[in-house]
Design an enzyme around this catalytic site. Structure first.
Site, short mmCIF file in Angstrom:
data_model
loop_
_atom_site.label_atom_id
_atom_site.label_comp_id
_atom_site.label_asym_id
_atom_site.label_seq_id
_atom_site.Cartn_x
_atom_site.Cartn_y
_atom_site.Cartn_z
CG LEU A 24 -11.56 -2.72 -84.81
CD1 LEU A 24 -10.72 -3.33 -85.91
CD2 LEU A 24 -12.05 -1.35 -85.22
N GLY A 28 -18.68 -15.03 -82.18
CA GLY A 28 -18.75 -16.28 -81.46
C GLY A 28 -17.39 -16.84 -81.09
CG MET A 29 -13.20 -18.54 -82.79
SD MET A 29 -12.74 -19.39 -84.31
CE MET A 29 -11.04 -19.81 -83.95
CB VAL A 32 -11.82 -7.74 -84.13
CG1 VAL A 32 -10.96 -6.97 -85.12
CG2 VAL A 32 -12.25 -9.07 -84.73
CG ASP A 140 -18.97 -14.65 -97.98
OD1 ASP A 140 -20.05 -14.60 -98.61
OD2 ASP A 140 -18.77 -13.99 -96.94
#
Length: 561
Positions: A24, A28-29, A32, A140
């Site tokens: 997907l 940076g980490m 998916v 957020d």
């Protein structure tokens, strides 16, 4: 399946008993994946990227992400199915959620009104009440993170969430800061220590304004303009009517103390309930149970507007829902996602397929704003003229302007402007054709680094003087823009320096990362830094406005850089 990329040769085919079906996206980490569970159902699965597995802080961050995702009541978000932070690689699996976002509904069907709008407000307020009750601040909340599946309202994407009783949390320099039109003024005015759950209530007010009108209450042409309006202007609530308008206005108060808490907000909304009926063909019952404290067992039922299922959008819905489920479990998802640049203003863009979506640039929690200068008068940056160079630094209606007939001219900043770890953000306008602006950092008068900003891209520049005192050929590494920067157009550029890693951003999104060990500390200067100077004498000019500098703060409250 649309939006899902094929697995790469280096990808594993199975992790923790889940068969990987495709990618997907990645950031940076984490990476998916769309995956299939042993029982045949489809799930979203996230793993830490391979090159970070040997860095213990990323495993700990992932462990915290999992813990927070599990504390949020599942009725108001996607549920964590399984997670194993000790697995190699660590992974997290989220349930599959199918349903449109509020941004989708407003984009396709227009603003909500009457009982539909009232029900939405109650559903989101109920979710916030439960989230805050779990000790989490979302930070957020926006239309793209309000999901309306069959069965209820779900508030998703806890990539920014942190514990409400601690001054720091999981947000780091490479994670999401938030979406400007929905950020509370106390977050924009410097420092996260003052932020509490009332910031989410402010975002609720902005979301409700958007749902009722199709515009955000402080919408500007750029994220910087929007941020200034949030700090200084009253909200534009044109189109929000009835008793709900007063509740939204209270939620958008600039002083957090004047906003209701999430539970108080829920009570206000229940007391101003709408009696207008909504056609049954656009309504589906929604579960919105409020999990109260031990002495309060209030339960709320709502009905929310959703679109009827349509076969022609089933494939997009599956892909979108997979990513939404991943984000809902506290994951920063990549892949199928609304265009992040459009979401920096009004979130009117529908989801689109992107292989490399923009990554927001966030200031670390332990950094504090140490300088906030609108660059409208000579307080910090010094005006000067050097006739022999035909160069000057001066203030006018455009901000702080640098002019030079030649390739390079630096304008000096305030005394004490000397940092190793820092973040600087400034709005840049290229005034003259062919000009490249420069932001110098870790600069000591003879050596230093710089961000060079030209019309077609940005460059990381490292240069130093040779034995004769002349500038040697600099090291220059390109960072392409996704859109050109025309003469007269403004954009906000950010440099974040943490240790040996620099992160460069434009308008709140990451352009590139660079590692540098040469220059440990130095000043921040601004000016003109040409890439390809003209053969004939040419005047170059750049303007700068609203510069902000952050630096790490030690426990005593003093800057450590």
């Amino acid at each position: 399946m649309a939006g899902v990329q094929a697995l790469r040769p280096s990808d594993q085919l199975q992790i923790g008993g889940y068969q990987l079906l495709g990618r997907l996206g990645e950031g940076g980490m984490g990476t998916v994946y769309l995956a299939q569970s042993p029982d045949g159902s489809q799930v979203a699965l996230k793993v830490i990227r391979d090159h970070l597995l040997d860095r213990g802080e990323f495993r700990e961050r992932f462990r915290g992400e999992v813990a927070r995702a599990k504390t949020v009541p599942p009725f108001c978000t996607a549920e964590v199915i399984e997670a194993d932070p000790d697995h190699d690689p660590p992974y997290l699996v989220a349930e599959y959620v199918d349903g449109p976002t509020l941004a989708d509904i407003v984009k396709e069907s227009g603003p909500l009104s009457g009982a539909a709008l009232q029900s939405l407000g109650i559903g989101v307020a109920t979710a916030l009440t439960a989230i805050h009750g779990a000790g989490i601040i979302h930070r957020d909340l926006k239309p793209g993170n309000v999901l309306l599946p069959r069965g209820g309202v779900k508030v998703i994407d806890f990539g920014l969430a942190r514990d409400s009783d601690t001054p720091t949390g999981i947000t780091q320099a490479d994670q999401v800061m938030g979406t400007v039109p929905y950020i509370a003024p106390e977050r924009l005015s410097g420092g996260l220590k003052a932020v509490n759950a009332k910031a989410d209530v402010f975002a609720w007010g902005a979301v409700m304004c958007y749902a009722a009108t199709g515009h955000t209450p402080f919408a500007g042409d750029t994220p910087a303009t929007t941020a200034i309006r949030i700090l200084t202007e009253a909200p534009n609530l044109t189109g929000v009517s009835g008793p709900l308008r007063d509740v939204v206005a209270q939620a958008l108060s600039k002083d957090p103390a004047e906003r209701p808490a999430a539970r108080e907000l829920l009570d206000l909304l229940m007391s101003v309930g709408s009696t207008r009926k909504v056609p049954q063909d656009v309504m589906i019952p929604a579960q919105a149970a409020y999990e109260a404290t031990a002495d309060d067992e209030t339960t709320v039922s709502t009905r929310v507007p959703v679109r009827k299922p349509r076969r022609r959008v089933r494939t997009l819905g599956i892909v979108l829902a997979a990513v939404i489920a991943l984000v809902a479990a506290g994951i920063f998802a990549y892949g199928v996602w609304p265009n992040a640049r459009s979401l920096a203003g009004d979130p009117t863009a529908s989801p689109s397929v992107q292989t490399s979506p923009p990554t927001p640039l966030n200031i670390p929690d332990n950094f504090q704003l140490v300088l906030d200068d609108p660059l409208t008068k000579s307080d910090n940056w010094i005006q000067r003229t050097e006739k022999e160079l035909d160069a000057r630094c001066f203030y006018d209606a455009r901000g702080f302007v640098t002019e030079v007939t030649g390739p390079v001219y630096r304008c000096q900043g305030p005394s004490g402007n000397n940092y190793r770890d820092f973040a600087v953000s400034v709005t840049v306008t290229l005034v003259a054709e062919g000009t490249c602006a420069g932001i110098w950092f870790r600069y000591n008068g003879s050596v230093g680094d710089a961000l060079q900003i030209c019309q077609d891209g940005a460059y990381f520049v490292r240069h130093e003087k040779d034995a004769n005192g002349d500038w040697s050929n600099p090291t220059r590494l390109a960072m392409a823009f996704d859109e050109p920067l025309a003469v007269g157009q403004s954009a906000r550029f950010t440099i974040l320096a943490v240790g040996d890693t620099f992160t460069f951003g434009r308008d709140g999104f990451v352009l590139d990362h660079r590692d540098e060990t040469t220059y440990p500390k130095g000043r921040i200067n601004i000016g003109v830094l040409q890439r390809d100077p003209a053969d004939q004498p040419t005047q170059y000019s750049a303007a700068f406005s609203h510069i902000q500098i952050w630096a790490p703060i030690d426990p005593s409250g003093r800057a450590t850089s």
